[in-house]
Every structure is written in structure tokens, then in C-alpha cells.
Design a protein around this motif. Structure first.
Motif, PDB file in Angstrom:
ATOM      1  N   TYR A  77      19.422 -11.669  67.487  1.00 32.94           N
ATOM      2  CA  TYR A  77      18.984 -12.078  65.631  1.00 32.94           C
ATOM      3  C   TYR A  77      19.021 -13.251  65.697  1.00 32.94           C
ATOM      4  CZ  TYR A  77      18.847 -12.149  61.181  1.00 32.94           C
ATOM      5  OH  TYR A  77      18.492 -12.317  59.353  1.00 32.94           O
ATOM      6  N   PRO A  78      17.727 -14.281  64.858  1.00 29.48           N
ATOM      7  CA  PRO A  78      17.138 -13.702  64.536  1.00 29.48           C
ATOM      8  C   PRO A  78      15.527 -14.607  66.304  1.00 29.48           C
ATOM      9  CG  PRO A  78      17.319 -15.552  63.580  1.00 29.48           C
ATOM     10  CD  PRO A  78      18.438 -15.537  64.397  1.00 29.48           C
ATOM     11  N   TYR A 133      15.316  -9.389  58.586  1.00 32.21           N
ATOM     12  CA  TYR A 133      14.463 -10.043  58.137  1.00 32.21           C
ATOM     13  C   TYR A 133      13.981  -9.666  57.120  1.00 32.21           C
ATOM     14  CZ  TYR A 133      14.460 -10.422  63.113  1.00 32.21           C
ATOM     15  OH  TYR A 133      14.815 -10.844  64.707  1.00 32.21           O
ATOM     16  N   ARG A 146      14.655 -20.707  62.908  1.00 34.44           N
ATOM     17  CA  ARG A 146      12.798 -19.815  62.143  1.00 34.44           C
ATOM     18  C   ARG A 146      12.214 -20.198  61.261  1.00 34.44           C
ATOM     19  NH1 ARG A 146      11.247 -17.018  67.549  1.00 34.44           N
ATOM     20  NH2 ARG A 146      12.918 -17.511  68.349  1.00 34.44           N
ATOM     21  N   ILE A 202      11.506 -14.753  58.995  1.00 31.45           N
ATOM     22  CA  ILE A 202      12.806 -14.220  58.500  1.00 31.45           C
ATOM     23  C   ILE A 202      11.898 -14.214  56.555  1.00 31.45           C
ATOM     24  CG2 ILE A 202      14.932 -14.893  57.033  1.00 31.45           C
ATOM     25  CD1 ILE A 202      15.922 -15.964  60.110  1.00 31.45           C
TER      26      ILE A 202
END
Length: 328
Positions: free
Chosen positions: A35-36, A96, A69, A40
Motif C-alpha cells: 500500500y499504496p 484507497y 500515487r 487513492i
């Protein structure tokens, strides 16, 4: 020797299988390590361009380089935040889907609606905290009222002809407590967002408004509104020159707080990772400056302490609604 080799091989296979199984079922085991691994989503309970949206997008931008991300903001407005809350509660608990929203507003809705779509105490987990902030009693900058005392005297004379704007639970309760203590009989006019009430405020159709600090301070800086008092029990660092309603004889302590929340059941290692992100972001000098500019003080807490704060807020709001005699 062959039997021993076979035995060792079988033993190794069993150990490997057990390890894989443990990683699959352990809370957040393999998930937390990866993660991640994809985009998100930040959920905002108010429309694009609103004060809440500004705050949500600010932290979405700050998180992108930290999480490495993309962070996508989804506006799911309506029903006083209940639409967004239900969406988050029913989302997959994998970290998420993050609800960046007023936790105090979430608590309030548990009592302001007869049938809340979800039980926030059971369906939502607080992962990170952002700020504490008051609501603000405001008037049009060209109005004759320079302080709460002058406003109160004038509103008493107007009786039920007086009107004021609200757009959130904190504003509603602030308005009701103000009326209950002072004897003012003004009629509440509720708007979808605080910005929707500005034309009526600046045209003189409304006498005053209980607004969120993001909108109130922005309008004060632009010379449209005058802030008379705040709803917190004590003055905040963000606005030390603004008196509290309590100081002016209207006892209340309606201090809202914002948080990053996830669906209940999200693995603890993932919750902890989100908490670390928000500790890093909220603790930065530029975030403090940003939060102060919108009337809030930075607020940092562990997930455990923040969850207890949410439970207490839910309990407190039951009392606020009772004191203000608000019908859900």
C-alpha cells in the motif's frame, strides 16, 4: 537419507503454505507492504469550489508526492454529507477511499436526521486528523451592527421578521443556542452551501449568518462580510482577535474538527500509514499557514485518540441537539 530429505521437503512445503496463508489472512499483512499500489480517492461531501472542497484538494495535492500515487478528489455532495458518508462506509476497506470531512459534522448528523444512513460509530474509522475550527457569526460589511450586542438588540426589535443563513449542522446549532440564550426569534434560512447565501446577505435580505470559517474569512478579506464572534469555547491561534460567543454572554463551545476517515475494517497497518501521512502534512509550516488562513488550528492525534474523539463528538451532539431543541 531419502526419507529425511522427503520429510524436510514436506516440512518446508507446510511452512511455506502456512506463511502464505498467514499473509493472506493477517490484517493488513501483505496489503500494508504494497500500500499504496494504485490511485487513492479522497471523498468530499460538498460541491467543487466550496470551502470544504478547497481544503480537501489542498491535502490531495500535498499527498501525491508523499504517497507517490495519484490522489483523485470525488465530490459526492448532498443530504448534509450523508451521501458521501454512506458511500465511504460501503466502500472496500482497503485504504484507497479516504473521507476528508468534518468529523464533527459526521457526529452531528447522527442526531440531526431521524434515520442516518449508517451508524458512524461503527461504520467509520478515523485514520488521521487535520484541524479544529469554529463557526462564525457574520453580517454584511455595510450593516450597522458592529458587535454581537448591537445585533442582538436590533434582532429583538425585529422579532420573527429577522432572518439568518446557515448551511451546516454547526451553524444550525450555533444559531439555535444564540436565539435560546438571547431571546432573538429570527427565522433560519438553510442553504445548500454557505456561498449560496451570499447574495441574500449582501443584498440585505438576511440580517446575519452562521458560516464556516473558510468562507467567512475569505469574504471578510474581500471586504464583503464582518465577523462578530466565533463559536469555540476559547480563542484559537488562527483568529486571536475574534471574540468567542461565550465571552459575549452566549455560552457555547462548538469547535468543529476535520479528519481523514476510512471504512471500518480497514487494516490497522494501512490506517497507521494514512495517519503518518497526515501527521507529516498537517505538521508542516505551510499546512499550518494554510489552516490558520481558513480559521483553523492544526490538530494531530493517533487513530485511537481520534476515534475516541469521534465517539465523544457523537455523544456531545446528542446534547447540543437537545439543548437547541432541534427536531431531527
Amino acid at each position: 537419507m531419502k526419507q529425511n530429505a522427503k520429510g524436510m521437503t514436506l516440512k518446508n512445503l507446510l511452512v511455506t503454505a502456512a506463511t502464505v496463508l498467514a499473509a493472506a489472512v493477517a490484517p493488513g499483512g501483505a496489503l500494508a507492504q504494497d500500500y499504496p499500489s494504485r490511485d487513492i480517492h479522497f471523498i468530499c461531501a460538498f460541491p467543487a469550489g466550496s470551502g470544504a472542497d478547497v481544503l480537501v484538494r489542498y491535502f490531495a495535492e500535498k499527498l501525491r508526492p508523499i504517497a507517490n500515487r495519484a490522489v483523485i478528489v470525488e465530490n459526492r455532495a448532498g443530504a448534509g454529507g450523508n451521501i458521501a458518508t454512506e458511500y465511504v462506509a460501503r466502500a472496500k476497506p482497503d485504504g484507497y477511499t479516504i473521507y476528508v470531512h468534518g468529523a464533527s459534522g459526521l457526529a452531528a448528523n447522527m442526531h440531526l436526521f431521524k434515520k442516518p444512513p449508517v451508524d458512524a460509530a461503527k461504520a467509520i474509522q478515523v485514520a488521521g486528523t487535520i484541524n479544529v475550527q469554529p463557526f462564525m457569526l457574520t453580517v454584511y460589511v455595510k450593516s450597522p451592527y458592529q458587535n454581537v450586542g448591537e445585533l442582538t438588540a436590533a434582532m429583538k426589535k425585529k422579532g420573527k421578521a429577522a432572518t439568518y443563513a446557515t448551511s451546516a449542522p454547526n451553524g444550525t446549532v450555533m444559531g439555535e443556542i444564540y436565539k435560546a440564550v438571547t431571546g432573538v426569534q429570527a427565522v433560519e434560512v438553510n442553504y445548500r452551501t454557505g456561498a449560496d447565501s451570499l447574495n441574500e446577505i449582501t443584498s440585505g435580505k438576511l440580517d446575519y449568518a452562521m458560516l464556516d470559517p473558510v468562507l467567512a474569512l475569505a469574504q471578510q478579506r474581500e471586504g464583503r462580510l464582518r465577523i462578530l464572534a466565533v463559536s469555540s469555547g476559547k480563542r484559537l491561534q488562527a483568529s486571536p482577535d475574534l471574540p468567542t460567543m461565550a465571552e459575549l454572554g452566549v455560552p457555547m463551545d462548538l469547535t468543529g474538527w476535520w479528519a481523514a476517515m476510512v471504512p471500518a475494517g480497514t487494516p490497522k497497518p494501512v490506517v497507521d500509514r494514512i495517519n503518518q501521512w497526515f501527521v507529516q502534512m498537517v505538521g508542516s509550516p505551510d499546512a499550518k499557514k494554510f489552516l490558520n488562513s481558513f480559521g483553523g488550528d492544526p490538530y494531530i492525534a493517533t487513530p485511537e485518540a481520534a476515534q475516541q474523539h469521534l465517539l465523544k463528538s457523537i455523544q456531545d451532539w446528542g446534547e447540543y441537539v437537545r439543548v437547541a431543541k432541534i427536531q431531527p
